[in-house]
Structure formats: C-alpha cells, structure tokens
Design a protein around this motif. Structure first.
Motif, PDB file in Angstrom:
ATOM      1  N   GLU A 287       0.839  -1.190   0.000  1.00 59.05           N
ATOM      2  CA  GLU A 287       0.000   0.000   0.000  1.00 59.05           C
ATOM      3  C   GLU A 287       0.880   1.248   0.000  1.00 59.05           C
ATOM      4  O   GLU A 287       2.018   1.232   0.468  1.00 59.05           O
ATOM      5  CB  GLU A 287      -0.916  -0.005   1.215  1.00 59.05           C
ATOM      6  N   LYS A 289       0.921   3.874   1.759  1.00 53.76           N
ATOM      7  CA  LYS A 289       1.397   4.351   3.056  1.00 53.76           C
ATOM      8  C   LYS A 289       2.611   3.563   3.566  1.00 53.76           C
ATOM      9  O   LYS A 289       3.360   4.043   4.413  1.00 53.76           O
ATOM     10  CB  LYS A 289       0.260   4.291   4.080  1.00 53.76           C
ATOM     11  N   ASP A 290       2.790   2.356   3.065  1.00 50.03           N
ATOM     12  CA  ASP A 290       3.909   1.506   3.498  1.00 50.03           C
ATOM     13  C   ASP A 290       5.062   1.485   2.495  1.00 50.03           C
ATOM     14  O   ASP A 290       6.024   0.745   2.685  1.00 50.03           O
ATOM     15  CB  ASP A 290       3.428   0.070   3.718  1.00 50.03           C
TER      16      ASP A 290
END
Length: 392
Positions: A287, A289-290
């Motif tokens: 994702e 955000k990661d």
C-alpha cells in the motif's frame, strides 16, 4: 582473420613495451597469451567457440620504496591492456580493456615463484546488444562495461632477464546492471606468460620485524560514505526498456590495519531502492502508506582492503538483514527463480581513490569509491560514493 587481428595486436603491444622499456629502464614487463571458454549462465545463450586473449602488463619499479617493502609485502602494482575475442565475432565481437592490476608474489626460491593477480578495469565491446542489428546478444548489453581478471600463475626463471609462466585465469565482463540485457561474460581458461622480470636473490631485512613491533598493524580506521547505486530494473536475460535508476546509499565501517598494506573491517550499508517504488505499487504488493518503509535495505558486511599510494582495492561480503521489497517481489511468478542467496547475501568489489596516501599517517582523507555490488552473485548496481577516512 582472428589470427591476423591478434598478430597485429601483439606487434602493437610489444612495440609499446619496447618504448616503455627504453624510457623506464626499471620497468617490469610481461605478455600473456590465453585461451578458454565462456560459461553459459542462462538460456538462451549465444554459441561461442574458444575465447582467446592477449594481455600486456607493465610494472614500474619504484626506487623510492624502502627495500623492506619488496621483501615484507611481496605486492606490486601496475597497469594492463588486454585484447579478447569472445568466440563469436558476429554476435559477441571483441573487447579491448585497460585496468590497474595488483599482483601478490610468493617466491619459492631464487628461480621459481607463484603469482596471484587481480585487475578491475573498463572495456570497450565491438558488438553489444542492439534491438535491430544484434538482438541475440544478451551477454553484453552496452558498448562500455567492466572487465575483471583473476589469475593464478607459476613462473620459472629461464635466463637472467626473462621468466616463463603458465597459469589459470577467470575473466568477468559486465556493466553492473546499468543496462539490460546483460547476462555477463564469464571466461575460464589457461595462459602462458613471457615476463621481463628479473628477481634478485632473497635478502633478509630486520626493518619489517621492527615495523610490526612499533605498531603499524594496530592502527584503526573509519570509513564514512554516501552516494548512489546506478542500475536498470530487475531482469538481465531479456531486454527491458526503462530509466537508469539511482538508489541512495550510505555506509559506515571500522577497520584495523594489517601489516601496513591492508585492512580488515566490518560495517553496515543502507540503501533505498527507488527502483522498486513503481513496481511494488503497480503489482499491488504494498500500500502507498507503506511504500517508503518497504524500499529500505540494510546490509551487514565484512571486508578487506589492499592499500596502494592514494588508492585501495577492496572486496567485501555480507548479509542483508532487512530487505522487505525483495521478499514481496519474490511472491510474483516471474521472480520465483531468485533463491535464498540472492535475497539474503550481498557482496561488493571495487576501488577507493584517496586524496592523501592511505599508507601514511594522514589522520583524515577524503575519497571517491567506485564499486560493483551484487546480490547472490548477480550484479545489482554500479556504486559511486564520496566519503571520508579517519584513522588513528
């Protein structure tokens, strides 16, 4: 035709050797003729017959060095030029390369010696991969590439001036994954050497023992550096069109000087694989955000330096202790052939060029590092960094 090419090259190199011998009477010269075979790594691999090579090396005797160094370290430094035919002129062509060389000499007696040689330089390839004119060459993907040579040789004094040698060699040619396809050419073979290299009888010298006692082998050093690793994206056997990525790297290492001419060290390197950013997102492996966390890499390593005036040659090997991007990529079907070694091990070899002589007591010296990094024996990127050496 190949015999004519090599005959002309031999004449040119031998003429150059003669000029050098006249202008530098203290120089040591050798000419090496070799034959071997390409090791096919992946399929498809172009057909190749016998690989032939011709090399000329020049070693200048530095009369400013104290006599103990020749006896104590038995290491000499010089330059080499090589012409090599890769066994398939139409597809693989020929290469002309130059490199600095380091040679370690073990003298058995006054007439016989064993030589180990390392040389890492740059080569020009006459027939590299081209999508239109040479699409079947997946071995060499660029006109310019690294040429590394490793020799082990036995020599015998034939007369007061000349020595004859026989040995085995391994030659590796690769552009360090800066463009693909680039499987790399690995040559294993045998060679004969004619060397103008008179070796004087062994002499005892107590200065070497005194230098050990006063602490030359106890000096510590720290190397700190940062820069970029340059490479194309994963995949070397098939063409892959795309940008040349630059991945930020930084490292810190501590070493202990060994016998004044070398150093054993341990360190850690951080790499941020910007090359994985788009790939991880497109394949829905992470994702957004990661993403930043997933492209970090940490490697612990051990290494060894060989020092020369204003330069060093080094090799190192280590373990990748944090590498989430490669773990995620491995889940894809196209990458399942990447084994444990590729995911968890890393190695590097290259040069450092120092502003000040590393064999003297200069406490601080800036340096430029040029190296090839590999994962599990497969080229990862070509690394360029600037750093600072501090010793005491």
């Amino acid at each position: 035709m190949r015999l004519i090419h090599f005959s002309v090259a031999l004449i040119l190199l031998w003429s150059a050797s003669g000029i050098l011998a006249q202008s530098q009477p203290a120089s040591r010269l050798d000419v090496r003729l070799g034959g071997g075979f390409l090791l096919p790594i992946y399929e498809p691999f172009p057909a190749s017959s016998v690989v032939t090579s011709l090399e000329c090396g020049v070693f200048k005797k530095n009369t400013n060095f104290p006599s103990w160094r020749g006896v104590y370290s038995r290491t000499r430094f010089g330059w080499s030029a090589q012409v090599m035919d890769l066994g398939n002129p139409r597809v693989l062509g020929q290469t002309l390369s130059v490199s600095p060389i380091a040679e370690i000499v073990h003298r058995i007696d006054d007439r016989t010696s064993v030589h180990g040689r390392i040389g890492i330089g740059i080569g020009y390839f006459t027939r590299h991969y081209d999508v239109e004119s040479n699409p079947t060459n997946n071995v060499i993907g660029s006109r310019w590439a690294n040429v590394s040579r490793f020799h082990l040789e036995w020599r015998r004094q034939m007369n007061p001036q000349w020595r004859l040698g026989v040995g085995i060699h391994f030659i590796h040619c690769s552009n360090a994954h800066t463009s693909v396809p680039n499987i790399g050419a690995n040559v294993i073979g045998m060679h004969m050497t004619l060397a103008k290299n008179k070796v004087l009888p062994k002499q005892k010298d107590d200065i070497a023992f005194i230098l050990i006692l006063i602490g030359y082998n106890k000096r510590l050093n720290i190397h700190l550096g940062a820069g970029y690793g340059w490479h194309a994206f994963e995949g070397s056997a098939q063409p892959s069109d795309g940008p040349l990525y630059k991945d930020p790297v930084a490292y810190a290492q501590m070493g202990i000087v060994h016998r004044h001419r070398s150093s054993l060290y341990a360190g850690m390197q951080w790499t941020q694989y910007n090359s994985y950013k788009h790939y991880l997102l497109v394949n829905e492996l992470v994702e957004a955000k990661d993403l930043t966390k997933s492209i970090q890499n940490y490697t612990l390593y051990l290494g060894y330096d060989w020092f020369f005036p204003h330069a060093s040659f080094f090799v190192q090997a280590g373990a990748q202790i944090y590498n989430p991007a490669m773990e995620k990529v491995k889940t894809l079907h196209a990458s399942k052939d990447r084994g444990w070694l590729h995911q968890h091990t890393a190695a590097k070899l290259g040069y450092r060029l120092y502003l000040f002589n590393p064999m003297r007591n200069n406490h601080v010296s800036p340096f430029l590092q040029l190296a090839v990094k590999t994962n599990g024996g497969t080229a990862d990127f070509f690394e360029t960094t600037l750093g600072l050496k501090v010793d005491w």
